[in-house]
Design an enzyme around this catalytic site. Sequence first.
Site, PDB file in Angstrom:
ATOM      1  N   ASN A 154       0.801  -1.231   0.000  1.00  0.00           N
ATOM      2  CA  ASN A 154       0.000   0.000   0.000  1.00  0.00           C
ATOM      3  C   ASN A 154       0.838   1.287   0.000  1.00  0.00           C
ATOM      4  O   ASN A 154       0.414   2.281  -0.550  1.00  0.00           O
ATOM      5  CB  ASN A 154      -1.008  -0.014   1.151  1.00  0.00           C
ATOM      6  CG  ASN A 154      -0.355  -0.171   2.502  1.00  0.00           C
ATOM      7  OD1 ASN A 154       0.800  -0.559   2.604  1.00  0.00           O
ATOM      8  ND2 ASN A 154      -1.095   0.135   3.541  1.00  0.00           N
ATOM      9  N   GLU A 251       4.844  -4.605  11.874  1.00  0.00           N
ATOM     10  CA  GLU A 251       3.774  -3.622  11.610  1.00  0.00           C
ATOM     11  C   GLU A 251       2.677  -4.381  10.886  1.00  0.00           C
ATOM     12  O   GLU A 251       2.775  -4.635   9.689  1.00  0.00           O
ATOM     13  CB  GLU A 251       4.310  -2.488  10.728  1.00  0.00           C
ATOM     14  CG  GLU A 251       5.308  -1.580  11.403  1.00  0.00           C
ATOM     15  CD  GLU A 251       4.663  -0.672  12.445  1.00  0.00           C
ATOM     16  OE1 GLU A 251       3.422  -0.658  12.571  1.00  0.00           O
ATOM     17  OE2 GLU A 251       5.409   0.014  13.154  1.00  0.00           O
ATOM     18  N   CYS A 285      -3.435   0.372   6.801  1.00  0.00           N
ATOM     19  CA  CYS A 285      -3.500  -0.551   7.936  1.00  0.00           C
ATOM     20  C   CYS A 285      -4.187   0.043   9.156  1.00  0.00           C
ATOM     21  O   CYS A 285      -4.887  -0.640   9.884  1.00  0.00           O
ATOM     22  CB  CYS A 285      -2.090  -0.959   8.322  1.00  0.00           C
ATOM     23  SG  CYS A 285      -1.022   0.468   8.576  1.00  0.00           S
ATOM     24  N   GLU A 459       7.825   2.259  14.575  1.00  0.00           N
ATOM     25  CA  GLU A 459       8.560   2.918  13.506  1.00  0.00           C
ATOM     26  C   GLU A 459       8.501   4.419  13.745  1.00  0.00           C
ATOM     27  O   GLU A 459       7.691   4.911  14.537  1.00  0.00           O
ATOM     28  CB  GLU A 459       7.967   2.553  12.138  1.00  0.00           C
ATOM     29  CG  GLU A 459       8.168   1.079  11.848  1.00  0.00           C
ATOM     30  CD  GLU A 459       8.045   0.687  10.387  1.00  0.00           C
ATOM     31  OE1 GLU A 459       6.989   0.933   9.800  1.00  0.00           O
ATOM     32  OE2 GLU A 459       9.021   0.109   9.856  1.00  0.00           O
TER      33      GLU A 459
HETATM   34  P1  NAD Z   1       1.150  -9.793   3.258  1.00  0.00           P
HETATM   35  O1  NAD Z   1       1.237 -10.202   4.677  1.00  0.00           O
HETATM   36  O2  NAD Z   1       0.447 -10.668   2.299  1.00  0.00           O
HETATM   37  O3  NAD Z   1       2.623  -9.583   2.661  1.00  0.00           O
HETATM   38  C1  NAD Z   1       3.539  -8.695   3.249  1.00  0.00           C
HETATM   39  C2  NAD Z   1       4.929  -9.021   2.752  1.00  0.00           C
HETATM   40  O4  NAD Z   1       5.376 -10.232   3.346  1.00  0.00           O
HETATM   41  C3  NAD Z   1       5.047  -9.214   1.249  1.00  0.00           C
HETATM   42  O5  NAD Z   1       6.242  -8.592   0.802  1.00  0.00           O
HETATM   43  C4  NAD Z   1       5.145 -10.725   1.113  1.00  0.00           C
HETATM   44  O6  NAD Z   1       5.820 -11.149  -0.048  1.00  0.00           O
HETATM   45  C5  NAD Z   1       5.919 -11.088   2.356  1.00  0.00           C
HETATM   46  N1  NAD Z   1       5.782 -12.473   2.828  1.00  0.00           N
HETATM   47  C6  NAD Z   1       4.704 -13.283   2.703  1.00  0.00           C
HETATM   48  N2  NAD Z   1       4.966 -14.472   3.301  1.00  0.00           N
HETATM   49  C7  NAD Z   1       6.215 -14.408   3.824  1.00  0.00           C
HETATM   50  C8  NAD Z   1       7.039 -15.312   4.564  1.00  0.00           C
HETATM   51  N3  NAD Z   1       6.611 -16.516   4.904  1.00  0.00           N
HETATM   52  N4  NAD Z   1       8.268 -14.898   4.939  1.00  0.00           N
HETATM   53  C9  NAD Z   1       8.708 -13.665   4.638  1.00  0.00           C
HETATM   54  N5  NAD Z   1       7.974 -12.766   3.929  1.00  0.00           N
HETATM   55  C10 NAD Z   1       6.741 -13.130   3.522  1.00  0.00           C
HETATM   56  O7  NAD Z   1       0.518  -8.327   3.295  1.00  0.00           O
HETATM   57  P2  NAD Z   1       0.019  -7.429   2.089  1.00  0.00           P
HETATM   58  O8  NAD Z   1      -1.225  -8.042   1.526  1.00  0.00           O
HETATM   59  O9  NAD Z   1       1.150  -7.128   1.177  1.00  0.00           O
HETATM   60  O10 NAD Z   1      -0.353  -6.068   2.847  1.00  0.00           O
HETATM   61  C11 NAD Z   1      -1.548  -5.860   3.502  1.00  0.00           C
HETATM   62  C12 NAD Z   1      -1.396  -6.112   4.993  1.00  0.00           C
HETATM   63  O11 NAD Z   1      -0.343  -5.310   5.514  1.00  0.00           O
HETATM   64  C13 NAD Z   1      -2.626  -5.707   5.788  1.00  0.00           C
HETATM   65  O12 NAD Z   1      -2.883  -6.658   6.784  1.00  0.00           O
HETATM   66  C14 NAD Z   1      -2.225  -4.389   6.406  1.00  0.00           C
HETATM   67  O13 NAD Z   1      -2.918  -4.058   7.579  1.00  0.00           O
HETATM   68  C15 NAD Z   1      -0.776  -4.595   6.650  1.00  0.00           C
HETATM   69  N6  NAD Z   1      -0.092  -3.305   6.767  1.00  0.00           N
HETATM   70  C16 NAD Z   1       0.362  -2.899   7.994  1.00  0.00           C
HETATM   71  C17 NAD Z   1       0.977  -1.664   8.135  1.00  0.00           C
HETATM   72  C18 NAD Z   1       1.472  -1.177   9.481  1.00  0.00           C
HETATM   73  O14 NAD Z   1       2.302  -0.280   9.514  1.00  0.00           O
HETATM   74  N7  NAD Z   1       1.012  -1.717  10.593  1.00  0.00           N
HETATM   75  C19 NAD Z   1       1.155  -0.852   7.014  1.00  0.00           C
HETATM   76  C20 NAD Z   1       0.696  -1.300   5.780  1.00  0.00           C
HETATM   77  C21 NAD Z   1       0.073  -2.530   5.669  1.00  0.00           C
END
Ligand code: NAD
Length: 485
Positions: A154, A251, A285, A459
């Site tokens: 995002n 996060e 998020c 962060e």
């Molecule tokens: P996701 O969890 O599907 O993927 C996040 C990242 O993790 C990607 O780069 C993915 O390739 C990687 N990944 C997946 N499996 C992994 C593994 N086993 N080992 C290491 N890396 C792995 O999330 P998304 O769909 O890309 O993003 C949306 C989510 O992110 C939502 O839940 C949102 O709330 C969260 N988010 C949180 C924040 C925050 O600051 N708290 C900010 C933005 C998004």
Amino acid sequence: MSYQSQPKASHFVNGAYLEDSAGAPIEVIYPATGKAIARLHAATPAVIEAALSAAETAQKQWAAMSGTERGRILRRAADIMRARNRELSQLETMDTGKPLQETLVADATSGADALEYFGGLAATLTGEHIPLGQDWAYTIREPLGVCVGIGAWNYPTQIACWKGAPALACGNAMIFKPSETTPLSALKVAEILVEAGLPAGLYNVVQGLGDVGAALVGDARVAKVSLTGSVPTGRKVYAAAAEGIRHVTMELGGKSPMVIFEDADIEDAVGGAILGNFYSSGQVCSNGTRVFVQRPILEKFLERLTARLASAVIGDPMDEATNFGPLVSQRQIEIVQGFIEKGKAEGARLVTGGKRIDREGYYLGPTVFADVTDDMTIAREEIFGPVLSVLTFDSEEEVLERANATPYGLAAGVFTRDLTRAHRVAAAFEAGTCYINTYNLAPVEMPFGGSKLSGVGRENSKAAIEHYSQLKSVYVAMGPVDAPF
Ligand code: NAD
């Protein structure tokens, strides 16, 4: 479609672009059209190894430089990012589909703020002197070593900088793996850092899916992992990091409450609800997706919300008049549509939206449900799309209990003109980032992060320094050793 500043290859390792076409292809889709704009390759084991060994070698020399020297490079990178803001924003819009109106003010600019802020802090990082009678001790603030950053889709530029800037300021090296959905912008961050004078190997970008992330997290040379992603991914990454007792920042997701009391300024409250649900088409998020409205102002709130939503400009994200763009992918629009169907089936009242917009790309109209109850799926699970749920409440005590009845704890907001109530409610929220009479602002000076399932660590701000450095204690004896025998 052509656009400026397209990255030259899939990865950025040891100070230069790197390609290895043996890696599985990653198609980059422009969400406003659904058409491919670039084809990258996931990192092969050779690329991952090149990044790890470059980072390990470069980190030692970087840590030996003074904080002032390190900071100067980061601040120079911030200046370059600001000078190229438009071009970087266009790339971010291609990568994510977010309107240029947003990316011009919230992405590269936010990344530049982090580089400037942590660049400024770099020279101030010190240990302390601890008097112990005639003896004394001192602490040395040391970098952790090689850090791995893993991003969500995002805010690709922002996430790449929010992790990279404090890591580098503290004397670490970073290997960043962007989301496979939005892989382009982080490459530009790497390019700019090198242009600003960052020595090769200190900020590497490798592409790939979860398996590439997992390979990095599991490597013995890695000291720290910072993930921005969903809770299920957080569990996996946290567990893998635990194998090597690595430092982590998590996060993760949320289902944050926004509480609007009857004495609130109604236009501010509606504005907060719009910011906290529909900015970036709801893919934020910390969004306040459970909007609790006190009963006497419910109808007025819904009336003003729907009236203001009707003036959303939905269209081509590259047109600066557009303020609501597509979702990031076909997969994401399907997930969000699934939640909308559940909302309807479980008895929530659809006030507006709920439908895909009839044009190419992944557009879904801003959606509001009323009469939502705490047990409904749309009130419990993170949707990560433009879906706002309105719940009604009567008393402060009741709403606090309901607002906190979630396993998540990322953010929370309160709208009221009552000063003491505002602070009382903020103190009672079980959330890492709280807002009074506004929502979703994340300046670099303020810690950002979640409690409960929403994460560990913070962060931004000085707090991030604690998560990218460690203290060494040195005890200094000034007299003879007093041994028992
Ligand atoms: P996701 O969890 O599907 O993927 C996040 C990242 O993790 C990607 O780069 C993915 O390739 C990687 N990944 C997946 N499996 C992994 C593994 N086993 N080992 C290491 N890396 C792995 O999330 P998304 O769909 O890309 O993003 C949306 C989510 O992110 C939502 O839940 C949102 O709330 C969260 N988010 C949180 C924040 C925050 O600051 N708290 C900010 C933005 C998004």
